[in-house]
Motif scaffolding. Structure first.
Motif, short mmCIF file in Angstrom:
data_model
loop_
_atom_site.label_atom_id
_atom_site.label_comp_id
_atom_site.label_asym_id
_atom_site.label_seq_id
_atom_site.Cartn_x
_atom_site.Cartn_y
_atom_site.Cartn_z
N PRO A 260 1.09 -1.19 0.21
CA PRO A 260 0.14 -0.02 0.08
C PRO A 260 0.83 1.18 -0.01
O PRO A 260 2.08 1.13 0.54
CB PRO A 260 -0.76 -0.13 1.44
N LYS B 252 -7.51 -10.84 -5.55
CA LYS B 252 -8.52 -11.89 -5.54
C LYS B 252 -8.86 -12.29 -6.88
O LYS B 252 -9.00 -13.35 -7.29
CB LYS B 252 -9.97 -11.21 -5.20
N LEU C 232 -5.78 -2.68 -4.68
CA LEU C 232 -4.95 -3.70 -3.91
C LEU C 232 -5.74 -4.69 -3.31
O LEU C 232 -5.36 -5.73 -3.02
CB LEU C 232 -4.40 -2.69 -2.57
N ASP C 233 -7.10 -4.48 -3.02
CA ASP C 233 -7.85 -5.44 -2.55
C ASP C 233 -8.41 -6.54 -3.44
O ASP C 233 -8.56 -7.68 -3.42
CB ASP C 233 -9.32 -4.57 -1.87
N GLU C 234 -8.90 -6.13 -4.93
CA GLU C 234 -9.30 -6.93 -5.88
C GLU C 234 -8.40 -7.46 -6.69
O GLU C 234 -8.60 -8.51 -7.21
CB GLU C 234 -10.46 -6.01 -6.66
N LYS D 174 -6.77 1.57 -3.03
CA LYS D 174 -7.18 0.44 -2.23
C LYS D 174 -8.01 -0.74 -2.89
O LYS D 174 -7.96 -1.87 -2.72
CB LYS D 174 -8.13 0.97 -1.16
N GLN D 175 -9.01 -0.12 -3.92
CA GLN D 175 -9.70 -1.22 -4.56
C GLN D 175 -9.07 -2.11 -5.43
O GLN D 175 -9.36 -3.11 -5.22
CB GLN D 175 -10.84 -0.13 -5.78
#
Length: 249
Positions: free
Chosen positions: A6, A181, A176-178, A173-174
């Motif tokens: 991040p 996945k 980094l999160d997705e 952030k989107q």
């Protein structure tokens, strides 16, 4: 994966990794998916061409004048023609299943998902550039002498920076999160397609075994081994070679 570290608030310059690095995983996956789609399409086209050629050969043999002169030969060629048409029918069914379960899935992935993913990365990159530009503007006023006009401009620059920073951090952030996945779910996406491909192949080759076993029973000379057939064929060829019209000069 280092590119997923991040970014620290207020310190974009030191924490931002290159766009090339952040693109590497999704670009590699996209390239491999396109290659798989291209290879499977070639395989499908080759399958169709093979069975169509087999049907053409059997049709040509069936139209051979020998079929009018020899009833046994006619029956053999008729059995062959029927078998080739059945093979072609099962092959077309197999190709149709592959197109529905494998080729279409790959096409949807790289024509629908990857463009959206790449656009999200581009939007984050643009937000990053805006963030860095305004951050530099704030730092410039922070380094100046704290006069009244400078403090006013510094306040304005900070106010201008705040929503831009929030926008970047939300987009970042989107991803980094997705992104992890998405990348780790690739197996779950590809696995059903390959399973469907294997099942279609199993059904096809099982049917081919039945078709050619039945064909063998219809046209084969019972009781002869492969070696006996080879010797018989060679003997007939020798008879042809012994004819004066084919003898060497």
């Amino acid at each position: 994966m280092s590119w997923l570290i991040p970014f620290k608030i207020g310190q974009p310059k030191k924490q931002i990794v290159s766009k090339t690095v952040s693109h590497s995983l999704e670009q590699k996956l996209e390239d491999q998916t396109k290659k798989l789609h291209k290879d499977m399409k070639k395989s499908t086209e080759a399958d169709l061409a093979m069975s169509k050629a087999a049907v053409k050969i059997s049709a040509d043999l069936l139209s051979n004048p020998l079929c009018e002169q020899d009833q046994a030969f006619l029956e053999s060629m008729t059995a062959l023609d029927t078998a080739m048409k059945r093979m072609d029918s099962f092959n077309q069914e197999k190709v149709s299943q592959n197109q529905s379960h494998s080729l279409s899935h790959f096409k949807i992935l790289y024509s629908g998902v990857f463009p959206s993913l790449n656009m999200a990365v581009k939007r984050r990159e643009q937000a990053l550039q805006d963030y860095k530009r305004l951050q530099s503007k704030v730092e410039k006023y922070e380094e100046k002498e704290k006069t009244g006009p400078v403090m006013v401009k510094l306040h304005q620059a900070r106010e201008e920076l705040r929503p831009v920073k929030d926008d970047f951090e939300a987009k970042n952030k989107q991803l980094l999160d997705e992104m992890p996945k998405f990348y780790h779910s690739r197996i779950d996406y590809f696995q059903p397609s390959f399973e469907a491909l294997i099942r279609a192949q199993v059904v096809y080759f099982t049917e081919m075994h039945k078709i050619f076993s039945e064909l063998t029973d219809q046209i084969d000379q019972a009781g002869l081994t492969d070696e006996q057939r080879k010797r018989e064929t060679e003997a007939k060829l020798n008879e042809l070679r012994a004819l004066s019209i084919v003898a060497d000069d």
